[in-house]
Write an enzyme that holds these catalytic residues in place. Structure first.
Site, PDB file in Angstrom:
ATOM      1  N   ASP A  22       0.846  -1.196   0.000  1.00  0.00           N
ATOM      2  CA  ASP A  22       0.000   0.000   0.000  1.00  0.00           C
ATOM      3  C   ASP A  22       0.884   1.249   0.000  1.00  0.00           C
ATOM      4  O   ASP A  22       1.843   1.336   0.767  1.00  0.00           O
ATOM      5  CB  ASP A  22      -0.872  -0.053   1.276  1.00  0.00           C
ATOM      6  CG  ASP A  22      -1.943   1.026   1.317  1.00  0.00           C
ATOM      7  OD1 ASP A  22      -2.304   1.553   0.250  1.00  0.00           O
ATOM      8  OD2 ASP A  22      -2.416   1.317   2.430  1.00  0.00           O
ATOM      9  N   HIS A  23       0.571   2.202  -0.861  1.00  0.00           N
ATOM     10  CA  HIS A  23       1.313   3.471  -0.922  1.00  0.00           C
ATOM     11  C   HIS A  23       2.829   3.269  -1.036  1.00  0.00           C
ATOM     12  O   HIS A  23       3.607   3.867  -0.282  1.00  0.00           O
ATOM     13  CB  HIS A  23       1.025   4.341   0.313  1.00  0.00           C
ATOM     14  CG  HIS A  23      -0.348   4.914   0.317  1.00  0.00           C
ATOM     15  ND1 HIS A  23      -0.727   5.944  -0.507  1.00  0.00           N
ATOM     16  CD2 HIS A  23      -1.443   4.593   1.050  1.00  0.00           C
ATOM     17  CE1 HIS A  23      -2.012   6.239  -0.279  1.00  0.00           C
ATOM     18  NE2 HIS A  23      -2.467   5.429   0.647  1.00  0.00           N
ATOM     19  N   ASP A  79       2.197   5.173  -5.163  1.00  0.00           N
ATOM     20  CA  ASP A  79       1.398   6.388  -5.060  1.00  0.00           C
ATOM     21  C   ASP A  79       2.195   7.581  -5.572  1.00  0.00           C
ATOM     22  O   ASP A  79       3.069   8.103  -4.893  1.00  0.00           O
ATOM     23  CB  ASP A  79       0.994   6.585  -3.599  1.00  0.00           C
ATOM     24  CG  ASP A  79       0.116   7.812  -3.425  1.00  0.00           C
ATOM     25  OD1 ASP A  79      -0.171   8.492  -4.424  1.00  0.00           O
ATOM     26  OD2 ASP A  79      -0.280   8.087  -2.277  1.00  0.00           O
ATOM     27  N   HIS A 121      -9.639   4.974  -0.270  1.00  0.00           N
ATOM     28  CA  HIS A 121      -8.716   5.112   0.863  1.00  0.00           C
ATOM     29  C   HIS A 121      -9.385   6.017   1.880  1.00  0.00           C
ATOM     30  O   HIS A 121     -10.131   6.921   1.521  1.00  0.00           O
ATOM     31  CB  HIS A 121      -7.396   5.754   0.422  1.00  0.00           C
ATOM     32  CG  HIS A 121      -6.527   4.826  -0.363  1.00  0.00           C
ATOM     33  ND1 HIS A 121      -5.223   4.579  -0.029  1.00  0.00           N
ATOM     34  CD2 HIS A 121      -6.790   4.066  -1.453  1.00  0.00           C
ATOM     35  CE1 HIS A 121      -4.709   3.720  -0.899  1.00  0.00           C
ATOM     36  NE2 HIS A 121      -5.638   3.396  -1.772  1.00  0.00           N
ATOM     37  N   ASN A 156      -9.762   0.462   1.702  1.00  0.00           N
ATOM     38  CA  ASN A 156      -8.594   0.470   2.597  1.00  0.00           C
ATOM     39  C   ASN A 156      -9.037   0.930   3.978  1.00  0.00           C
ATOM     40  O   ASN A 156      -9.725   1.957   4.100  1.00  0.00           O
ATOM     41  CB  ASN A 156      -7.534   1.443   2.077  1.00  0.00           C
ATOM     42  CG  ASN A 156      -6.741   0.857   0.934  1.00  0.00           C
ATOM     43  OD1 ASN A 156      -7.249   0.041   0.160  1.00  0.00           O
ATOM     44  ND2 ASN A 156      -5.497   1.267   0.835  1.00  0.00           N
ATOM     45  N   THR A 205      -7.218   3.140  10.292  1.00  0.00           N
ATOM     46  CA  THR A 205      -7.226   3.994  11.484  1.00  0.00           C
ATOM     47  C   THR A 205      -8.151   3.455  12.584  1.00  0.00           C
ATOM     48  O   THR A 205      -7.769   3.445  13.762  1.00  0.00           O
ATOM     49  CB  THR A 205      -7.621   5.433  11.108  1.00  0.00           C
ATOM     50  OG1 THR A 205      -6.700   5.899  10.112  1.00  0.00           O
ATOM     51  CG2 THR A 205      -7.554   6.357  12.305  1.00  0.00           C
TER      52      THR A 205
HETATM   53 ZN   LIG Z   1      -4.250   5.352   1.549  1.00  0.00          ZN
END
Ligand SMILES: [Zn+2]
Length: 388
Positions: free
Chosen positions: A81-82, A103, A208, A230, A233
């Site tokens: 991811d990213h 990204d 996201h 995604n 948090t």
């Molecule tokens: Zn993200």
């Protein structure tokens, strides 16, 4: 078991549900996510964000992630991811990711397209699907937000069409009002924009910043083409709250006491998401219809005539160095037969990420140079076979 993420997300897109891509930062997360996916008979994406690499050792955690995916009875994909660069994507594939995101969404469109194309050329040659991002999902508050500075930029349908046509990206993260990190109040999501993007692209879309959205918002996202969500948090906050509760409940401040029950806390929230997003009880359909993901073992056994053992050793060292760096190569083993008088005295065993790597490896300039100038001239007597 591991499956092709492209197939998994196409199934979700065509059948009107979304797969959770849960970012993990520790074994508690890994265990919590996998337990929830098994309970729900759901496909799941184990996601590792480069922005979290300060909190764990990517190289150390990946064997556990891969082991969890392989022993699972539900379909699993492993996603970078990213990723920050092309090199990150190559490293991710080497360590076992079978989906990557790089990204470059902060760049102007033409540069974003060029950077994405470079990643796609590499990843597709290894059989690995790629997620691109257009527009910018900014951060608001919390650890996951800190790494996404700057203002939110919405994805426009026209730019999305150009980007997807030029890059041939497999799935696209869009910016329609969500943010990374914790929300303050309910966000305004631009569903009309999402609907237009979906009508233009007809490929799985990715959101996201899933934390804090309402049930209704999630349902409308999925109804308009979102097939991957995604989510991190809320899991991190739930785990943190669990630790605070453990601290208050007892005077025992030992580490094991503080993290007691955290995997179950994470699992509870993951299960809520899986059921809400419609991916529960989809495992069997996916296992029946999607390509299973398995590496290829490229085996070469050979003999060398009239060469000193020192020169054979240096050949092996050179091969290890050169071949290990080719995209899609996961591991290179070189060895000498234990038994005296074995019919073939030496071997290479090279693990490819996916069958697609057989061709891209063979044609890679580094392999061609090594094989033509170093290996083949002295190893005429050899057998080479690919096993799956
Ligand atoms: Zn993200």
């Amino acid at each position: 078991m591991l499956v092709n993420m492209r197939d998994m997300l196409n199934h979700a897109y065509e059948n009107g549900y979304a797969v959770g891509a849960f970012d993990l930062v520790s074994l508690d997360f890994l265990q919590g996510i996998m337990d929830a996916a098994e309970r729900c008979r759901a496909p799941v994406i184990l996601s590792l964000a480069e922005s979290h690499f300060d909190y764990f050792d990517f190289e150390l955690l990946m064997p556990a992630v891969e082991a969890a995916a392989k022993r699972a009875s539900v379909p699993v994909a492993i996603h970078l991811d990213h990723g920050a660069s092309l090199e990150s994507a190559i490293q991710g594939i080497r360590l076992g990711c079978n989906g990557v995101m790089v990204d470059t969404s902060q760049m102007p469109l033409s540069e974003n397209i060029a950077a994405t194309c470079a990643v796609i050329d590499m990843a597709h040659s290894c059989g690995v699907p790629v997620e691109g991002e257009l527009g910018y999902v900014a951060g608001v508050e919390g650890e996951d937000a800190e790494r996404h500075s700057g203002a939110l930029v919405y994805t426009t349908p026209a730019e999305a069409k150009t980007y997807v046509e030029r890059t041939n990206v497999d799935m696209l993260a869009v910016s329609i009002g969500t943010v990374h990190g914790r929300l303050k109040g309910e966000p305004e999501l631009d569903f009309q924009r999402l609907e237009q993007i979906n009508n233009e692209l007809k490929i799985p879309l990715v959101i996201h910043g899933g934390t804090g959205l309402s049930d209704n918002q999630f349902q409308r996202l999925i109804a308009n083409g979102v097939a991957k969500i995604n989510y991190y948090t809320a899991l991190s906050d739930a785990a943190g709250q669990g630790i605070i509760d453990n601290t208050k409940a007892t005077l025992d401040s030992s580490y094991t006491n503080l993290v007691k029950g955290i995997a179950a806390t994470i699992s509870h929230e993951v299960e809520r998401c899986i059921r809400l997003w419609g991916s529960a009880n989809r495992a069997e359909e996916i296992l029946a219809s999607c390509e299973s993901w398995s590496p290829v073992e490229h085996l070469i056994i050979y003999n060398v005539e009239q060469k000193s053992s020192a020169s054979i050793e240096s050949l092996m060292e050179e091969g290890l160095r050169v071949l290990s760096n080719i995209p899609g190569v996961r591991e290179v083993f070189t060895g000498e037969a234990v038994q005296e008088g074995a019919k073939y005295r030496y071997c290479w065993l090279i693990r490819f990420a996916h069958p697609a790597t057989i061709d891209s490896y063979r044609n890679h300039p580094a392999h061609v140079a090594f094989a033509d100038h170093h290996f083949r001239p002295i190893a005429g007597d050899r057998i080479s076979i690919d096993y799956i």
